[in-house]
Each structure stands twice: as C-alpha cells, then as structure tokens.
Scaffold this motif. Structure first.
Motif: not given
Length: 149
Positions: A46-48, A54-55, A62-65, A86-89
């Motif tokens: 997961p990415a937070v 996000y996982v 792709l889930h957003a929790i 995932p990567a968040v930017a």
C-alpha cells in the motif's frame, strides 16, 4: 524526528530513494483498527497519502481506502490484476497492471487521467521524480513518462 523520515508513505519504500522507513508516531502497533476486504489476493504494497490508503488487488482494481475507518472511497478498474504497488505524487496515483499498462488515476475521484501501454504486464512499482514517472515492464524495458496534472 529527522526531516528525511516521512509521516506518509506515498510509494513503495516511502521515498523516491526507497529508504523504506517511516516515522513511528504512536509508539508502535496496537492491533488491527480496521480490515478492508478486496475482491482478490493483495500482493501490492500500500501507499498512504492525505488520509487515504491506495492498494492494488487481483480483483483487477486499484482501491482507495479511508485510512481512519477502512471504508472504500473509490475503486479504479484495470483490464487485469494489479500487483504493482502504487505511487502517489501530486493529484495522481500511478499503478501498473497485468493488462500491460501504466495508469495515472486522479487521487480524489478515482478517474483515469491517462494510460500508457507497454505491451506486457507491469509488475514493477512506479517511481516519480522531477516530473517523470518511471516503471519497468515484463517486456524488458523501463518507461519514463511525463507527469501531467
């Protein structure tokens, strides 16, 4: 706390350098606070970021929790399973899929911003640096794609 230790974990390894460590803000684990059941196995790390986890899952999404209570905010469907982390930017979440594509997904709405086809599965976890997202594909290539908001 040193400045280089992130509170959030927006991509695999925590930082673009994949330092792999984050801040311990509550003294350690105290058991499960919530549980989210995806529709298939979860091999993605997961990415937070910004209160959202996000996982990816083998359920092809792709889930957003919600990080506080474990409720699903949105899900984004790809053409096959997602074991890429995932990567968040910025306002985007980047993730690869077994369908052979790299996706940029709006982090708030869960809608597709763009898709890059590599031709083979993308198991690699994207990395984002200086306006470019980098990802490897099963086709033996590394792709560098400009980030767009």
């Amino acid at each position: 706390m040193p400045d280089d230790i992130p509170i959030e974990w927006p991509l695999y390894g925590a930082t673009p350098s994949r330092a792999g460590r984050g801040a311990d803000t509550d003294g350690g684990p105290s058991g499960n606070e919530w549980r989210f059941e995806a529709g298939g196995p979860v091999f993605s790390s997961p990415a937070v970021a910004d209160g959202t986890v996000y996982v990816g899952s083998y359920d092809t999404h792709l889930h957003a929790i919600d990080a506080e209570d474990g409720t699903e905010r949105w899900r984004f469907g790809t053409g096959d399973w997602v074991n890429s982390s995932p990567a968040v930017a910025g306002n985007n979440v980047y993730v690869g899929s077994n369908d052979g594509s790299l996706y940029a997904v709006d982090s708030a709405e869960g809608t597709e911003r763009w898709q890059v086809e590599t031709g083979d599965p993308v198991y690699s976890s994207p990395a984002v640096r200086d306006g470019t997202v980098y990802v490897g594909s099963h086709d033996g290539c590394v792709y560098a794609t400009p980030v767009s908001e």
